[in-house]
Design an enzyme around this catalytic site. Sequence first.
Site, PDB file in Angstrom:
ATOM      1  N   GLU A 386       0.836  -1.216   0.000  1.00 47.89           N
ATOM      2  CA  GLU A 386       0.000   0.000   0.000  1.00 47.89           C
ATOM      3  C   GLU A 386       0.862   1.254   0.000  1.00 47.89           C
ATOM      4  O   GLU A 386       0.554   2.225  -0.677  1.00 47.89           O
ATOM      5  CB  GLU A 386      -0.965   0.003   1.191  1.00 47.89           C
ATOM      6  CG  GLU A 386      -1.988  -1.142   1.186  1.00 47.89           C
ATOM      7  CD  GLU A 386      -2.728  -1.308  -0.137  1.00 47.89           C
ATOM      8  OE1 GLU A 386      -2.914  -0.311  -0.869  1.00 47.89           O
ATOM      9  OE2 GLU A 386      -3.099  -2.449  -0.467  1.00 47.89           O
ATOM     10  N   HIS A 516     -12.300  -7.942  -5.594  1.00 46.70           N
ATOM     11  CA  HIS A 516     -12.136  -7.296  -6.898  1.00 46.70           C
ATOM     12  C   HIS A 516     -13.258  -7.619  -7.883  1.00 46.70           C
ATOM     13  O   HIS A 516     -13.539  -6.833  -8.777  1.00 46.70           O
ATOM     14  CB  HIS A 516     -10.780  -7.676  -7.486  1.00 46.70           C
ATOM     15  CG  HIS A 516      -9.639  -7.439  -6.532  1.00 46.70           C
ATOM     16  ND1 HIS A 516      -9.469  -8.181  -5.385  1.00 46.70           N
ATOM     17  CD2 HIS A 516      -8.638  -6.527  -6.541  1.00 46.70           C
ATOM     18  CE1 HIS A 516      -8.393  -7.755  -4.739  1.00 46.70           C
ATOM     19  NE2 HIS A 516      -7.869  -6.742  -5.410  1.00 46.70           N
TER      20      HIS A 516
END
Length: 616
Positions: A386, A516
């Site tokens: 991240e 996703h």
Amino acid sequence: MKKQLLPLFAATLLAGCAQKASAPAAATATETAPAATAPAPVNWREQADQFLQAYSAKYQQLYTQSAEAEWRSNTRIVAGDTTNAAATARANEALAAFTGSVENINRLRELLEHKADLTPIQVKQLQTALYNAAGSPQTVADVVKRRIKAETQQTETLYGYDYKYNGKSVTTNDLDRVLRDEKNPQRRLAAWEASKAVGPTLKEGLLNLRTLRNQVVKALGYPDYFTYQASDYGMTREEMMALVRKINTELRPLYRELHTYARYELAKKYGQKQVPDYLPAHWLPNRWGQDWSAMVDVKGLNLDAALQKKGAEWQVQQAERFYQSLGFPALPKSFYEKSSLYPLPAGANYKKNNHASAWHMDLNQDVRSLMSVEPNTEWYETTHHELGHIYYYLSYTNPDVPVLLRGGANRGYHEAMGSLMGLAATQKPFLAGLGLVDAKTQTNETQTLLKEALNYVVFIPFASGVMSEWENSFYADNLSQDQLNARWWELAKQYQGIVPPTNRGEQYLDPATKTHINDDPAQYYDYALSYVILFQLHDHISRNILKQDPHATNYYGNKEVGKFLHDIMYPGASADWRQLLREKTGEDLSARAMVAYFEPLMTYLKQQNKGRKYTM
Ligand code: X8Z
Ligand code: ZN
């Protein structure tokens, strides 16, 4: 969700400014005004500049409002409370009304017709704006509106879901822990099934979203949503599928060995005399079988134990220190103030998105991450991942990169940077330098490489095979709604050699348990490509910059490595991704480096698997 997380759909244009910009400068008659003076030619560069300036300012403003609303919708999910959803829908509609406005579409097309007169960076911006417009064309405003509403609803259903294990509410972190550590197959099965229980609640929403997503992009001429997403790489759907299939084929011989190895080792571990031909999904230490690295514990390199002592906060700060050591700046103070980095306290009366993501809130300095970090190896890597997105945001937020091009060279690059740092942050010389492991302790190199392969190599058939093929079938081939789960398990068997532990009929929807599929649609191949890219970058860094063995590096403190990464990230989407890779690594996109990295493992695995039955 990932990186730019901002709903692609949230692409916009602005009517008002487009009108202003589109009025060509009046060809002024001169004082003398002889009878037949030709009108002054239109200065298309100037026209494009005026348009882009006005467009970008409005875009940034609406994008920021959408991001703020989405942030709230993802960090504060209250059952039955529709306040956030309504605000998010409003903000996304405003963005869509702008990016997809007919005026903007027309003006963009008009300007692009004069491509030859424009600068390359102008053309890129206009193309990006037109791509964004195709995500929300106001020629089908009602469909766009319904899509926005359905997207927000799907996120709430997924993340508002109350997972139950042994009759108690649990988090996905809890279920992941059981799948990592539990040895009893019955308890494993219960946890695996618990993790899939959310699937059916998402079915209607997902089918609706397929229709809406396909309809929206058709308006500007894309045949289906999968094609639309692939076009962001300058590729057709067929080219993208050919690429990911090639990557999968190149790694297949190694995967075949890992698969055989895992079947025998896990049968032993769970006390099963009969070794199954295919891996039962609940045997694997991950909900989707996309990462099996928890199977191996390398003596002397047990990161979990070391991290436990340090705590979750330390992991985030350590990841930041690693980037800083390469020459990247400290994170803005607002990152720590505004991010949501840790699990909610027990008993909180709301939920949050449990999947890690990084946000570029204002396409400027407001960067945030949404995570549920716990002290373990998986979150340690995810934290580095991240922060890779975050440092990418900060790197291309510079005066040379216009707002519209503040994105990755392609989406795969955006995923690659942090994953690369995640790999570097687990290699022994790095960990020893950090004092997390003892440099003097002998550790087994083969076991280390095996553990890495069970992470990176095992991921490829899932990402390039199961996920990409399923979404390709779903969006482009209009997969029949009574075949959704059947297709999923057919692909899992074919690519991963994994089978469901019990019969999973169409009353389930196992693909929808993957984040996703719901909120980052038709782009999971980004991750497969990112792994390939990361090994290309790592190979270059280790051999040419560090002069170290790629299997045992220590990037820490190396400013040249930092500069190399910064130079890749700095131009953002203004760079041509193919050219960039060639320039930085000397080669085209290829699994060569990844295959070479794991090559030494082949001999070992073949030895281990001698006399064993291969089934793939
Ligand atoms: O979704 C992610 C990141 C956010 S972009 C945590 N990843 C993929 C996944 O979890 O399925 C990272 C690697 C694969
Ligand atoms: Zn990511």
